[in-house]
Scaffold this motif. Structure first.
Motif, PDB file in Angstrom:
ATOM      1  N   UNK A   1       6.808   8.927  -0.833  1.00 27.97           N
ATOM      2  CA  UNK A   1       7.240   7.999  -2.234  1.00 27.97           C
ATOM      3  C   UNK A   1       8.731   7.089  -2.067  1.00 27.97           C
ATOM      4  N   UNK A   2       8.288   6.027  -1.894  1.00 28.69           N
ATOM      5  CA  UNK A   2       9.644   5.008  -1.813  1.00 28.69           C
ATOM      6  C   UNK A   2      10.546   4.751  -3.143  1.00 28.69           C
ATOM      7  N   UNK A   3       9.741   5.407  -4.281  1.00 26.93           N
ATOM      8  CA  UNK A   3      10.399   5.491  -5.607  1.00 26.93           C
ATOM      9  C   UNK A   3      11.354   6.674  -5.871  1.00 26.93           C
ATOM     10  N   UNK A   4      11.211   7.702  -4.751  1.00 26.91           N
ATOM     11  CA  UNK A   4      12.045   9.020  -4.975  1.00 26.91           C
ATOM     12  C   UNK A   4      13.326   8.795  -4.738  1.00 26.91           C
ATOM     13  N   UNK A   5      14.264   9.264  -5.798  1.00 28.99           N
ATOM     14  CA  UNK A   5      15.569   9.292  -5.644  1.00 28.99           C
ATOM     15  C   UNK A   5      15.915  10.362  -4.526  1.00 28.99           C
ATOM     16  N   UNK A   6      15.383  11.257  -4.051  1.00 31.70           N
ATOM     17  CA  UNK A   6      15.637  12.112  -3.035  1.00 31.70           C
ATOM     18  C   UNK A   6      15.824  11.566  -1.636  1.00 31.70           C
ATOM     19  N   UNK A   7      15.214  10.407  -1.399  1.00 33.21           N
ATOM     20  CA  UNK A   7      15.281   9.876   0.129  1.00 33.21           C
ATOM     21  C   UNK A   7      16.435   8.931   0.271  1.00 33.21           C
TER      22      UNK A   7
ATOM     23  N   UNK B   1       0.692  -1.199   0.207  1.00 33.87           N
ATOM     24  CA  UNK B   1      -0.107  -0.107   0.102  1.00 33.87           C
ATOM     25  C   UNK B   1       0.702   1.260  -0.115  1.00 33.87           C
ATOM     26  N   UNK B   2       0.614   2.204  -1.067  1.00 33.38           N
ATOM     27  CA  UNK B   2       1.274   3.429  -0.965  1.00 33.38           C
ATOM     28  C   UNK B   2       0.851   4.353   0.089  1.00 33.38           C
ATOM     29  N   UNK B   3       1.451   5.010   0.810  1.00 30.89           N
ATOM     30  CA  UNK B   3       1.245   5.833   1.860  1.00 30.89           C
ATOM     31  C   UNK B   3       0.868   7.302   1.152  1.00 30.89           C
ATOM     32  N   UNK B   4      -0.482   7.911   1.434  1.00 30.16           N
ATOM     33  CA  UNK B   4      -0.490   8.991   0.724  1.00 30.16           C
ATOM     34  C   UNK B   4      -0.547  10.231   2.166  1.00 30.16           C
ATOM     35  N   UNK B   5      -0.293  11.483   1.947  1.00 28.15           N
ATOM     36  CA  UNK B   5      -0.629  12.371   2.848  1.00 28.15           C
ATOM     37  C   UNK B   5      -2.256  12.462   3.322  1.00 28.15           C
TER      38      UNK B   5
ATOM     39  N   UNK C   1       4.159  17.810  -2.148  1.00 27.42           N
ATOM     40  CA  UNK C   1       5.447  18.001  -1.418  1.00 27.42           C
ATOM     41  C   UNK C   1       5.862  17.018  -0.365  1.00 27.42           C
ATOM     42  N   UNK C   2       4.828  16.653   0.606  1.00 26.88           N
ATOM     43  CA  UNK C   2       5.069  15.427   1.422  1.00 26.88           C
ATOM     44  C   UNK C   2       5.124  14.329   0.843  1.00 26.88           C
ATOM     45  N   UNK C   3       4.328  13.999  -0.230  1.00 29.16           N
ATOM     46  CA  UNK C   3       4.357  12.868  -0.625  1.00 29.16           C
ATOM     47  C   UNK C   3       5.631  12.640  -1.650  1.00 29.16           C
ATOM     48  N   UNK C   4       6.002  13.497  -2.331  1.00 28.69           N
ATOM     49  CA  UNK C   4       7.089  13.440  -3.202  1.00 28.69           C
ATOM     50  C   UNK C   4       8.366  13.204  -2.393  1.00 28.69           C
ATOM     51  N   UNK C   5       8.569  14.170  -1.221  1.00 28.88           N
ATOM     52  CA  UNK C   5       9.735  14.295  -0.324  1.00 28.88           C
ATOM     53  C   UNK C   5      10.041  13.134   0.515  1.00 28.88           C
ATOM     54  N   UNK C   6       8.875  12.756   0.933  1.00 27.58           N
ATOM     55  CA  UNK C   6       8.808  11.940   2.299  1.00 27.58           C
ATOM     56  C   UNK C   6       8.023  10.520   2.227  1.00 27.58           C
TER      57      UNK C   6
END
Length: 197
Positions: A77-83, A13-17, A70-75
């Motif tokens: 989303x497990x596929x984000x390369x920023x994490x 399950x993908x966590x959404x804000x 912003x919350x989803x993208x930065x914190x």
């Protein structure tokens, strides 16, 4: 045709804000937290028109929608390369619940020159303070200067909850800011900082 084991495979399950809205009033206008479960602290500069605040309050859903992205993208989303994937780093994506709430909102003005340097009003003038190395530099412009553009400045702090100790509690604060020249402009929130709560 679906294989016999396919129906047992559970998609992660993908966590959404998810915004938590606390109903309890904030009588003393304190900073909110997850334990207190109170409405956000709100600060409105004394020269900020009430009509402007009401109009922006009417666009709050739009503001929060952008903040949620912003919350989803930065914190979340497990596929984000920023994490960061390092164990022991902060924030650790594994602890986030996806729940967040508004801690603090501030409405005021920022004044900027043609080079986008910030000014504030001091002693009846626009003043900019900057540093060159350790040397503090101040520059002034008159209040009728056509060099200055006035921006509505909106600062919002949100609290994100986590399950670090096995129960939901404050995990991280996130400070966001946007500036708009007119009340109809699109919001473009930027992350100022995040920290432990």
């Amino acid at each position: 045709m679906m294989g016999i084991f396919d129906k047992f495979k559970k998609k992660k399950e993908v966590k959404r804000p998810n915004l938590i809205v606390f109903e309890k009033g904030n009588v003393d206008n304190d900073y909110a937290n997850f334990e207190l479960k109170i409405k956000p602290r709100i600060s409105i500069d004394e020269d900020f028109p009430q009509e402007a605040y009401q109009l922006l309050a009417g666009r709050r859903k739009e503001m929060l929608g952008q903040i949620e992205e912003i919350i989803f993208r930065n914190y979340l989303d497990e596929t984000s390369e920023d994490l960061s994937s390092e164990v022991g780093c902060f924030p650790d994506i594994r602890y986030f619940t996806g729940n967040y709430y508004v801690v603090y909102e501030s409405y005021g003005f920022t004044y900027r020159d043609k080079n986008y340097r910030p000014y504030h009003i001091k002693n009846g003038q626009y003043r900019n303070v900057s540093y060159k190395g350790n040397e503090r530099q101040e520059s002034y412009l008159p209040l009728d200067s056509d060099e200055i553009t006035k921006y509505y400045n909106i600062f919002i702090q949100v609290g994100l909850t986590g399950m670090e100790s096995g129960q939901e509690e404050d995990y991280m604060s996130l400070d966001l800011v946007t500036e708009i020249a007119s009340l109809e402009d699109e919001f473009e929130f930027e992350v100022l900082s995040h920290g432990v709560m």
